[in-house]
Design a protein around this motif. Structure first.
Motif, PDB file in Angstrom:
ATOM      1  N   ALA A  61      15.576  -2.530  -8.469  1.00 23.24           N
ATOM      2  CA  ALA A  61      14.587  -3.203  -7.610  1.00 23.24           C
ATOM      3  C   ALA A  61      14.525  -2.460  -6.282  1.00 23.24           C
ATOM      4  O   ALA A  61      15.546  -2.206  -5.651  1.00 23.24           O
ATOM      5  CB  ALA A  61      14.960  -4.658  -7.402  1.00 23.24           C
ATOM      6  N   ASP A  80      11.904  -8.378  -2.160  1.00 24.99           N
ATOM      7  CA  ASP A  80      10.735  -9.072  -2.719  1.00 24.99           C
ATOM      8  C   ASP A  80      10.587  -8.784  -4.214  1.00 24.99           C
ATOM      9  O   ASP A  80      10.295  -9.678  -4.999  1.00 24.99           O
ATOM     10  CB  ASP A  80       9.451  -8.659  -1.990  1.00 24.99           C
ATOM     11  N   GLU A  81      10.819  -7.527  -4.599  1.00 30.70           N
ATOM     12  CA  GLU A  81      10.734  -7.178  -6.015  1.00 30.70           C
ATOM     13  C   GLU A  81      11.836  -7.887  -6.797  1.00 30.70           C
ATOM     14  O   GLU A  81      11.596  -8.413  -7.884  1.00 30.70           O
ATOM     15  CB  GLU A  81      10.823  -5.670  -6.208  1.00 30.70           C
ATOM     16  N   ARG A  96      10.903 -11.483  -7.208  1.00 27.10           N
ATOM     17  CA  ARG A  96       9.861 -11.635  -8.231  1.00 27.10           C
ATOM     18  C   ARG A  96      10.460 -11.595  -9.631  1.00 27.10           C
ATOM     19  O   ARG A  96      10.138 -12.417 -10.480  1.00 27.10           O
ATOM     20  CB  ARG A  96       8.815 -10.530  -8.066  1.00 27.10           C
ATOM     21  N   SER A 102      15.337   3.623  -9.430  1.00 29.91           N
ATOM     22  CA  SER A 102      14.125   3.293 -10.170  1.00 29.91           C
ATOM     23  C   SER A 102      13.355   4.575 -10.478  1.00 29.91           C
ATOM     24  O   SER A 102      13.560   5.610  -9.853  1.00 29.91           O
ATOM     25  CB  SER A 102      13.258   2.334  -9.368  1.00 29.91           C
TER      26      SER A 102
END
Length: 169
Positions: free
Chosen positions: A46, A50-51, A54, A156
Motif C-alpha cells: 500500500a 488511504d490506500e 481502502r 508496489s
C-alpha cells in the motif's frame, strides 16, 4: 486463535506463512498481516494510509479466525468465526477427556508419544509457478533472506495500461 488456511488476498495457504514477534500472522505470498481477530493490519505494498484503509474497508480483507482453547494438551476449535462465535465458545464448556494412561493404568507411559509433526506439499503446475516467479511482491516475501527481504523488498509495482484488456485478448 485458529485461522482458515487461506489468505483472503490470493488464497495462498497461511500455514506457509509465519507468526511474527508482535503476534500478527504474515502471509508468505505478499507479506500481508492480520491480527489475532483476523483483521488486516498491514499491507506492505500500500502506497499510502488511504490506500491501506481502502483495502482494509473491504469485508473480504479479513481472515476467518476461529476461537480456540487448549485443554489437557488438546486444541479445541470452535467451528464458527465472528464475534458471536467468540462469545458462544467462551460460554460453552469443553468436555474433559482423560488421557489413555488415566483410563487404563496398565498403559506404559513410555509408549505414549506426543510430539510435533509437519508436512509440506506443493502440488501445482507450470502456470501457477510462473505466476509466482513473475510477481515482484511474492519473491521477497516468500523467499526471505534467500531472494530479498519481506520487510523492505515488497514494493508496489505500478503498471500503465496501453490497451484495454478484452475477452478477445
Amino acid at each position: 486463535r485458529v485461522f482458515a488456511d487461506s489468505c483472503p488476498h490470493r488464497r495462498a495457504p497461511l500455514s506457509e506463512g509465519r507468526v511474527e514477534d508482535d503476534g500478527t500472522i504474515l502471509c508468505s505470498y505478499h507479506a500481508w498481516r492480520w491480527d489475532g481477530d483476523g483483521d488486516l493490519c498491514n499491507v506492505p505494498q500500500a502506497q499510502s494510509s488511504d490506500e491501506f484503509d481502502r483495502i482494509k474497508s473491504n469485508p473480504k480483507s479479513s481472515c476467518n479466525a476461529f476461537p480456540a482453547r487448549v485443554v489437557n494438551g488438546l486444541l479445541w476449535v470452535w467451528p464458527e468465526s465472528g464475534s458471536d462465535a467468540r462469545i458462544e465458545s467462551e460460554l460453552t464448556e469443553v468436555p474433559i477427556m482423560k488421557l489413555p494412561q488415566e483410563e487404563d493404568a496398565s498403559i506404559d507411559e513410555d509408549l505414549v508419544v506426543a510430539g510435533p509433526w509437519n508436512f509440506r506439499e506443493l502440488p501445482y503446475g507450470h502456470d501457477y509457478f510462473l505466476e509466482n516467479v513473475v510477481d515482484p511482491a511474492h519473491v521477497p516475501s516468500s523467499h526471505h533472506n534467500v531472494v530479498g527481504n519481506r520487510y523492505t523488498g515488497t514494493n508496489s509495482l505500478s503498471m500503465k495500461t496501453i490497451e484495454p484488456v478484452t475477452k478477445d485478448g
